[in-house]
Scaffold this motif. Structure first.
Motif, PDB file in Angstrom:
ATOM      1  N   LEU A 183      -9.583  -3.057  -1.530  1.00  0.00           N
ATOM      2  CA  LEU A 183      -8.862  -1.581  -1.995  1.00  0.00           C
ATOM      3  C   LEU A 183      -7.787  -1.088  -2.737  1.00  0.00           C
ATOM      4  O   LEU A 183      -7.305  -0.041  -3.734  1.00  0.00           O
ATOM      5  CB  LEU A 183      -8.923  -0.743  -0.786  1.00  0.00           C
ATOM      6  N   ASP A 184      -7.191  -2.342  -2.947  1.00  0.00           N
ATOM      7  CA  ASP A 184      -6.271  -2.362  -3.889  1.00  0.00           C
ATOM      8  C   ASP A 184      -6.648  -2.829  -5.337  1.00  0.00           C
ATOM      9  O   ASP A 184      -6.765  -4.023  -5.477  1.00  0.00           O
ATOM     10  CB  ASP A 184      -5.096  -3.354  -3.830  1.00  0.00           C
ATOM     11  N   PHE A 185      -7.047  -2.486  -6.285  1.00  0.00           N
ATOM     12  CA  PHE A 185      -7.146  -2.315  -7.193  1.00  0.00           C
ATOM     13  C   PHE A 185      -6.439  -3.508  -8.616  1.00  0.00           C
ATOM     14  O   PHE A 185      -6.417  -4.291  -9.607  1.00  0.00           O
ATOM     15  CB  PHE A 185      -7.505  -1.111  -8.893  1.00  0.00           C
ATOM     16  N   ARG A 186      -5.000  -3.219  -7.773  1.00  0.00           N
ATOM     17  CA  ARG A 186      -3.540  -4.445  -8.209  1.00  0.00           C
ATOM     18  C   ARG A 186      -4.588  -6.012  -8.521  1.00  0.00           C
ATOM     19  O   ARG A 186      -3.674  -6.896  -9.212  1.00  0.00           O
ATOM     20  CB  ARG A 186      -2.859  -4.271  -8.079  1.00  0.00           C
ATOM     21  N   ILE A 187      -4.514  -6.266  -7.208  1.00  0.00           N
ATOM     22  CA  ILE A 187      -5.474  -7.765  -6.611  1.00  0.00           C
ATOM     23  C   ILE A 187      -6.056  -8.532  -8.181  1.00  0.00           C
ATOM     24  O   ILE A 187      -6.232  -9.082  -8.828  1.00  0.00           O
ATOM     25  CB  ILE A 187      -5.810  -8.575  -5.731  1.00  0.00           C
ATOM     26  N   GLU A 222      -2.907   1.019  -8.155  1.00  0.00           N
ATOM     27  CA  GLU A 222      -3.532   0.575  -6.735  1.00  0.00           C
ATOM     28  C   GLU A 222      -5.129   1.478  -6.881  1.00  0.00           C
ATOM     29  O   GLU A 222      -5.955   0.370  -6.136  1.00  0.00           O
ATOM     30  CB  GLU A 222      -2.609   1.057  -5.740  1.00  0.00           C
ATOM     31  N   ARG A 223      -5.871   2.463  -7.381  1.00  0.00           N
ATOM     32  CA  ARG A 223      -7.026   2.764  -7.447  1.00  0.00           C
ATOM     33  C   ARG A 223      -7.278   2.653  -8.603  1.00  0.00           C
ATOM     34  O   ARG A 223      -9.028   3.638  -8.862  1.00  0.00           O
ATOM     35  CB  ARG A 223      -6.340   4.369  -6.232  1.00  0.00           C
ATOM     36  N   LEU A 230     -10.124   9.111  -0.600  1.00  0.00           N
ATOM     37  CA  LEU A 230      -9.983   8.844   0.565  1.00  0.00           C
ATOM     38  C   LEU A 230     -10.072   8.136   1.553  1.00  0.00           C
ATOM     39  O   LEU A 230     -10.694   8.219   2.500  1.00  0.00           O
ATOM     40  CB  LEU A 230     -10.778  10.279   1.936  1.00  0.00           C
ATOM     41  N   ILE A 231     -11.031   7.336   0.717  1.00  0.00           N
ATOM     42  CA  ILE A 231     -12.012   5.906   1.229  1.00  0.00           C
ATOM     43  C   ILE A 231     -10.972   4.977   1.745  1.00  0.00           C
ATOM     44  O   ILE A 231     -11.083   4.738   2.906  1.00  0.00           O
ATOM     45  CB  ILE A 231     -13.299   5.175   0.366  1.00  0.00           C
ATOM     46  N   ALA A 232     -10.509   4.878   1.489  1.00  0.00           N
ATOM     47  CA  ALA A 232      -9.081   4.016   1.733  1.00  0.00           C
ATOM     48  C   ALA A 232      -8.297   4.111   3.422  1.00  0.00           C
ATOM     49  O   ALA A 232      -8.376   3.381   4.050  1.00  0.00           O
ATOM     50  CB  ALA A 232      -8.255   3.187   0.941  1.00  0.00           C
ATOM     51  N   GLU A 233      -8.121   5.521   3.257  1.00  0.00           N
ATOM     52  CA  GLU A 233      -7.347   6.082   4.513  1.00  0.00           C
ATOM     53  C   GLU A 233      -8.415   6.490   5.675  1.00  0.00           C
ATOM     54  O   GLU A 233      -8.211   6.062   6.383  1.00  0.00           O
ATOM     55  CB  GLU A 233      -6.651   7.849   4.241  1.00  0.00           C
ATOM     56  N   MET A 234      -9.886   6.882   5.192  1.00  0.00           N
ATOM     57  CA  MET A 234     -11.165   6.777   6.561  1.00  0.00           C
ATOM     58  C   MET A 234     -10.780   4.964   6.758  1.00  0.00           C
ATOM     59  O   MET A 234     -10.872   5.074   8.036  1.00  0.00           O
ATOM     60  CB  MET A 234     -12.057   6.859   5.752  1.00  0.00           C
ATOM     61  N   MET A 235     -11.327   4.543   6.126  1.00  0.00           N
ATOM     62  CA  MET A 235     -11.204   2.911   6.100  1.00  0.00           C
ATOM     63  C   MET A 235      -9.884   1.837   7.233  1.00  0.00           C
ATOM     64  O   MET A 235     -10.029   1.822   8.381  1.00  0.00           O
ATOM     65  CB  MET A 235     -11.234   2.230   4.999  1.00  0.00           C
ATOM     66  N   GLU A 236      -8.595   3.114   7.281  1.00  0.00           N
ATOM     67  CA  GLU A 236      -7.749   2.603   7.735  1.00  0.00           C
ATOM     68  C   GLU A 236      -7.404   2.893   8.939  1.00  0.00           C
ATOM     69  O   GLU A 236      -7.577   1.824   9.967  1.00  0.00           O
ATOM     70  CB  GLU A 236      -6.499   2.571   6.966  1.00  0.00           C
ATOM     71  N   HIS A 262       1.111  -1.303   0.016  1.00  0.00           N
ATOM     72  CA  HIS A 262      -0.126   0.356  -0.113  1.00  0.00           C
ATOM     73  C   HIS A 262       0.613   1.019  -0.136  1.00  0.00           C
ATOM     74  O   HIS A 262       1.841   1.039   0.744  1.00  0.00           O
ATOM     75  CB  HIS A 262      -0.834  -0.190   1.214  1.00  0.00           C
ATOM     76  N   THR A 263       0.731   2.002  -1.277  1.00  0.00           N
ATOM     77  CA  THR A 263       1.377   3.073  -1.171  1.00  0.00           C
ATOM     78  C   THR A 263       0.492   4.692  -0.383  1.00  0.00           C
ATOM     79  O   THR A 263      -1.567   4.599  -1.071  1.00  0.00           O
ATOM     80  CB  THR A 263       2.200   3.545  -1.975  1.00  0.00           C
ATOM     81  N   PRO A 264       0.664   5.612   0.531  1.00  0.00           N
ATOM     82  CA  PRO A 264      -0.425   6.272   0.386  1.00  0.00           C
ATOM     83  C   PRO A 264      -0.892   6.908  -1.821  1.00  0.00           C
ATOM     84  O   PRO A 264       0.116   8.299  -1.951  1.00  0.00           O
ATOM     85  CB  PRO A 264       0.264   7.826   1.346  1.00  0.00           C
TER      86      PRO A 264
END
Length: 604
Positions: A254-258, A288-289, A205-211, A56-58
């Motif tokens: 949340l990681d579209f690369r997967i 990732e996004r 912002l969804i990934a950061e909020m969930m984290e 994960h990268t910001p």
């Protein structure tokens, strides 16, 4: 003469070249055959290795994106300051510590926790491999009213992730989304080389909020997450377990690369050179996004009447889909876990699988157990079915193998009278097996639950598309192929030999074991208590026969002893010179023998 010699040399040279070519071809063929075939475990490991590379990268904010999200960023900052207090009050309100967390309470809690957790609930609603079905059904209610992302924000997200302007990437880009979901939404576009694509854009912002929320929730959950069962008998789960599973699945979503890795794996490995295929990933437009792949310009297979326009016969398309699906499950062990009609498209004479956000995996051991289960059902081998269920699931101290076997025998007998495999509903059979497992306190793994639901979904698709095709029949054929491939006469003989050798070793130890046991009994170190129930008549009859046999033996011993005494010089004697004692013993022995024989024949 010289010409003849030259001609012979030419012929010889030609033959040599032919032999060399033939040898080279044979060598190439041997090398080709020598290439190791990737096993199911190898392919699963390959996919896992692909995903393990992602970290994960910001998200980097561009000035334009920051300007569009200024209000959301301020609100996020305000909420973070009092988020812990809010979450604690919500959890306390639902009083988990009193009765565990039920499906309905989980849904209402997620709603009270706010939009971020509503999105998590939407994701988890399809994860039957993690949550019980009752929870998934309740969470499906959260899927309603998914708000679309602002098109300007979607454009800004693509530009921030690629470092290019939309006009540099697309010759055409449609602001109206094709579809909108909890994590992101999909837009249609055309690249400058004419390639039609779709791009999935993650909500900013969804990934950061969930984290942040998960960090808080993991601290709070142990304080309020009770594990007591619900008083009304409804399913109840531990909050700590739910939080941990939610976090794991959400990170993957949340990681579209997967999803891109899943799609590439299916394209290159699972669906290689088949009539059924899937979109191609556009690597340079996937991060990732954001996730970009080729657009399938066709229709869903749900529109059966339009399939001929796409150059497909519905029955043949159905067979191709089933064969592809069974190849995924039985040959690769990695399968599309959500094969509903919307995820199977028809275009230009081919069938396309789409949306690989959720895939299932099944191990070789699971497949062997499933094979025992299905073939046991077909052949009436209840023992094989029992072994299959116990191999797939995890039994407990309350599991009674004999009772499980009785129930499976009843299930087997129910299907013994069918005259055609078309009469067997495969998903119903698997459902009954799951019910029996639950009844006998056997926990079935999530991957098996996902497989059952996947089978149920694909069976529903076939009922609409080509009801004449029978899933159970095709599965049976596939399993028989699998049995033939795995059968080796040499291995079977070796296995049989090892079995005979092991048995021989055990048998050779029996005299020593018996001797040791008798020694222990004589010395008072071992006591054996046997209690037979239901065999009273047999035991009585056996006792009578043993008594008769003892009488015969005693009679024979007396008769033999009397004969020996006849030769002895013992007084008194009878008129013919035989000792009286010998005569008495002879008469007693003969009498016992006759008495025992009479008893035996009388009972018959």
């Amino acid at each position: 003469m010289e010409e003849l010699k030259e001609e012979l040399e030419n012929i010889t040279e030609t033959l040599k070249k032919g032999a060399m070519i033939e040898a080279a071809e044979e060598e190439a063929q041997e090398q080709e055959q020598a290439v190791p075939v990737r096993s199911k475990d190898d392919m699963q490991r390959e996919l896992a290795d692909m995903k393990a590379e992602f970290t994960h990268t910001p998200m980097e904010m561009t000035p334009e994106l920051e300007k569009l999200l200024v209000h959301d960023i301020k609100e996020k900052g305000k909420k973070e300051k009092k988020r812990g207090t809010e979450m604690l009050s919500v959890l306390a309100k639902h009083n988990f510590y009193a009765n565990g967390i039920t499906p309905k309470e989980l849904r209402t809690t997620l709603e009270d926790l706010g939009p971020t957790y509503v999105k998590i609930g939407q994701i988890m609603s399809s994860r039957v491999d993690i949550l019980p079905e009752s929870y998934c059904k309740e969470l499906e209610k959260l899927r309603q009213n998914v708000k679309e992302l602002d098109p300007a924000v979607a454009r800004a997200m693509i530009e921030a992730e690629t470092g290019k302007k939309i006009e540099e990437i697309f010759s055409e880009f449609r602001d109206e989304p094709i579809g909108s979901a909890s994590i992101g939404q999909v837009h249609y576009g055309v690249l400058h080389d004419g390639t039609k694509v779709v791009t999935k854009v993650q909500r900013p912002l969804i990934a950061e909020m969930m984290e942040k929320d998960f960090e808080l929730l993991k601290k709070l959950a142990p304080l309020v997450g009770g594990v007591a069962p619900a008083e009304d008998g409804e399913d109840a789960m531990d909050l700590v377990t739910i939080v941990n599973e939610f976090e794991k699945v959400t990170k993957e979503e949340l990681d579209f690369r997967i999803e891109a890795a899943n799609t590439k794996f299916f394209k290159d490995v699972v669906l290689e050179d088949g009539q059924v295929t899937c979109p191609t990933v556009i690597d340079e437009l996937t991060t990732e996004r954001i996730f970009t792949m080729t657009y399938v310009d066709g229709c869903s297979i749900a529109k059966k009447e339009k399939l001929p326009e796409q150059g497909l016969d519905p029955v043949q398309a159905g067979r191709d889909i089933l064969e592809s699906y069974l190849h995924q499950v039985f040959d690769v062990g990695i399968f599309h876990a959500d094969p509903h009609q919307g995820n199977i498209m028809a275009s230009d004479g081919k069938v396309y699988w789409i949306d690989f956000g959720m895939i299932g995996q099944i191990t070789e051991a699971d497949m062997n157990a499933l094979q025992d289960l299905v073939l046991g059902l077909l052949s009436g081998d209840v023992e094989g079915m029992t072994n299959g269920v116990l191999a797939i699931g995890t039994s407990s101290a309350h599991t009674d193998r004999n009772k499980l076997r009785e129930d499976l025998e009843y299930l087997s007998n129910k299907y013994m009278n069918v005259t055609s495999l078309n009469e067997i509903d495969f998903s119903a059979v698997l459902g009954e097996v799951c019910d029996l497992a639950d009844k006998h306190h056997i926990v079935m793994p999530g991957r098996y639950t996902m497989l059952v639901r996947s089978f149920l979904t694909i069976e529903g698709v076939m009922e609409q598309l080509c009801p004449e095709l029978n899933l159970f029949e095709l599965i049976s054929d596939k399993l028989m192929e699998r049995v033939k491939k795995s059968f080796s006469l040499e291995k079977e003989i070796m296995s049989l030999g090892r079995g005979v050798l092991d048995t021989g070793k055990k048998v050779s130890k029996i005299p020593q074991i018996v001797a040791d046991a008798l020694t222990d009994i004589m010395k008072g170190r071992l006591k054996v208590n046997l209690e037979l129930t239901g065999y009273e008549d047999l035991v009585t009859s056996l006792n009578e026969k043993i008594n008769d046999l003892i009488l015969v033996i005693v009679g024979c011993v007396l008769f033999s002893g009397g004969c020996r005494l006849c030769q002895a010089d013992i007084r008194p004697v009878t008129p013919n010179g035989m000792p009286v004692v010998a005569v008495i013993i002879l008469i007693l022995g003969i009498s016992l023998i006759l008495f025992a024989i009479k008893r035996i024949f009388k009972k018959k």
